[in-house]
Design an enzyme around this catalytic site. Structure first.
Site, PDB file in Angstrom:
ATOM      1  N   LYS A   1      15.051 -23.279 -19.068  1.00 21.99           N
ATOM      2  CA  LYS A   1      16.013 -22.396 -19.735  1.00 21.99           C
ATOM      3  C   LYS A   1      17.018 -23.285 -20.445  1.00 21.99           C
ATOM      4  CE  LYS A   1      18.930 -18.340 -18.934  1.00 21.99           C
ATOM      5  NZ  LYS A   1      19.422 -17.384 -17.920  1.00 21.99           N
TER       6      LYS A   1
ATOM      7  N   LYS B   1      12.342 -20.467 -21.974  1.00 24.26           N
ATOM      8  CA  LYS B   1      13.308 -19.664 -22.741  1.00 24.26           C
ATOM      9  C   LYS B   1      14.230 -20.596 -23.519  1.00 24.26           C
ATOM     10  CE  LYS B   1      16.980 -16.247 -21.942  1.00 24.26           C
ATOM     11  NZ  LYS B   1      17.697 -15.440 -20.924  1.00 24.26           N
TER      12      LYS B   1
END
Length: 406
Positions: free
Chosen positions: A275, A322
Site C-alpha cells: 500500500k 494499491k
C-alpha cells in the site's frame, strides 16, 4: 483563456518525500503555457477551437472514408521475412483465439460505501458513486451487481463523528454499522462473498490507521491489539474475508491468531501487502498527518516485495497491491514471486480520472475502463477491487462475460 510566456532558470522545487535537485546553470528553456483553470462547464466548446484536422472525435460515428482505389505499390519486391507477426492479427476470429488475457465478473470485487441513513448520497469527487443507505440502497446495489455476475463486495463505513475516538472502540462493536450490515446481507444473499476492512482510520478521531501518541507517533502494537478485536467482530457477523489494509508490522499474524483462537479458521485474510503513500487516495477523507511512517514510498519495489513476503509468512491468503495502474510492475513482481492469489485495488483517484476525462469527451470512457482492467489482469492480478465493477460487468454480460480487446 490567456497565454503567457515564461522564461526562468530550470529549477525544480522541493517535493515532500523526494530529493530536491538543482539545475541552476543550465540553459533556460522557453515555453508557451496555456492557462486553463476550467472555470466553466463548456470545456467541449473550448476544445473545438483546436484545428479539427489534428484530432478525430472520440465518439465519432464513423471513420474517415477509405480511398476509392488501392494505392499504387511503392516497391518491386516484398521483404523476405521468415516471420510476420501481423499474420496472426489479420481477422477478428484469429485475434480472439490468440488473446492471452481475459477478464470476467468473477474477477471483480465491488467496493461499496454505506452510512446509517436511508438516503443514497452522491459522492461529489466520484461521479456515479454514492454513500448508500445500509438498509435499502445497499441491498438494491448488491442485487444489481449479482444480476451481472459480480458476487463479491467490500464494505466501507461512514462512521458518525460522535462514535469516533482516539482508540477506535466502535471498530469492534458487534452492533456497529459493519456487523449489522454483514448480517443483513448474509440473510438476504447467503452466497454473497463479503470482504470487510480491518482498518482503524474510519473509527479514529485523527483519521489515521492507528492510535496516535501525543507526539504524533503511530503506535503499532497497541493498534494491532484493537485490530484483532475488529477482525473477530467482523468474522462473527459473517464476513468471508477480512482485509488488513494498513501497513502495520505484524498485523497479519496477529489477526490470523485471533481468528483461529475464536474458531474462525475458515475466514480468509486479504492483506494489503503493498500500500503506497499515493496521492490517488482520499475520496472525501482528509488527514492532518501524513501516513509515510507506515505506508510504502512509491519509489520502492524491493520494500514492497519484503512486505509481501512477510505477510505471506504470517498467514495471508491473498496479497493486495494499491494503487493498481501505477503499480503494474509490482503486481507482476509479486505474481512471479508467490503462489498466492494477487489482488489489485483500482483506487478512487484512478476511477475519477477516467470518469472526468470521459465526461469531457477527451477519451472513450468505456474503452479506457476496460483497457485499464485487462492491463491489471495481464500484469498478474487474479482479483480487481474496482468502482467500475458494476459498469464493467454489465458490458461483459453483453459480450458473453468475456472481454474482447479487439
Amino acid at each position: 483563456m490567456t497565454s503567457s510566456m515564461f522564461r526562468s532558470p530550470c529549477k525544480i522545487p522541493s517535493v515532500k518525500g523526494f530529493e530536491q535537485k538543482s539545475y541552476e546553470g543550465h540553459k533556460a528553456a522557453s515555453y508557451n503555457v496555456s492557462i486553463n483553470p476550467f472555470p466553466r462547464s463548456d470545456v467541449a466548446c473550448q476544445l473545438q477551437k483546436i484545428e479539427s484536422a489534428l484530432i478525430w472525435p472520440v465518439n465519432a460515428p464513423e471513420a474517415p472514408p477509405l480511398p476509392s482505389k488501392p494505392a499504387e505499390p511503392v516497391i518491386d519486391q516484398p521483404l523476405q521475412l521468415s516471420r510476420r507477426a501481423r499474420r496472426n492479427r489479420k481477422c477478428p476470429s484469429q485475434r480472439d483465439a490468440f488473446q492471452e488475457t481475459n477478464i470476467s465478473p468473477a474477477n471483480l470485487i465491488y467496493p461499496l460505501f454505506i452510512h446509517e441513513g436511508e438516503v443514497d448520497i452522491p459522492i461529489s469527487t466520484m461521479p456515479g458513486r454514492y454513500m448508500l443507505g445500509w438498509r435499502h440502497g445497499l441491498i438494491e446495489e448488491v442485487a444489481r451487481a449479482r444480476d451481472v455476475g459480480v458476487n463479491s463486495i467490500k464494505l466501507y463505513p461512514k462512521v458518525p463523528k460522535a462514535l469516533k475516538s482516539p482508540t477506535g472502540e466502535e471498530a469492534f462493536n458487534d452492533n456497529g454499522l459493519i456487523p449489522r450490515t454483514v448480517r443483513l446481507l448474509k440473510d438476504r444473499f447467503p452466497d454473497l462473498v463479503i470482504y470487510t476492512d480491518v482498518n482503524f482510520d474510519e473509527y479514529s478521531t485523527t483519521g489515521h490507521g492507528g492510535i496516535v501518541r501525543e507526539d504524533g507517533v503511530i503506535l503499532n502494537d497497541e493498534t494491532i491489539h484493537q485490530l484483532r478485536k475488529q477482525a473477530v467482530s467482523q468474522a462473527r457477523a459473517g464476513a468471508d474475508v477480512v482485509c488488513t489494509s494498513e501497513m502495520l508490522d505484524g498485523r497479519v499474524g496477529a489477526v490470523r491468531a485471533a481468528l483461529d483462537a475464536e474458531g474462525f479458521q475458515h475466514v480468509s485474510i486479504m492483506s494489503y501487502s503493498v500500500k503506497y503513500t499515493s496521492s490517488l487516495y482520499g475520496r472525501f477523507r482528509k488527514v492532518e498527518l501524513d501516513k509515510k511512517t507506515y505506508q510504502i514510498n512509491p519509489a520502492n519495489s524491493r520494500e514492497a516485495l519484503l512486505e509481501a513476503r512477510e505477510d505471506e509468512s504470517e498467514g495471508a491468503d491473498i496479497l493486495m497491491v494499491k494503487p493498481a495502474l501505477p503499480s503494474l510492475d509490482i503486481i507482476r513482481l509479486l505474481k512471479d514471486q508467490t503462489l498466492l492469489p494477487i489482488g489489485a485495488c483500482q483506487v478512487s483517484g484512478e476511477y475519477s480520472m477516467i470518469k472526468a476525462a470521459g465526461l469531457l469527451k477527451m477519451i472513450d470512457e468505456e474503452k479506457v475502463m476496460m483497457e485499464s482492467l485487462i492491463c491489471m489482469r495481464r500484469a498478474g492480478a487474479d482479483l480487481i477491487l474496482t468502482y467500475f465493477a458494476l459498469q464493467a460487468a454489465t458490458k461483459l454480460c453483453g459480450e458473453n462475460r468475456r472481454f474482447n480487446a479487439n
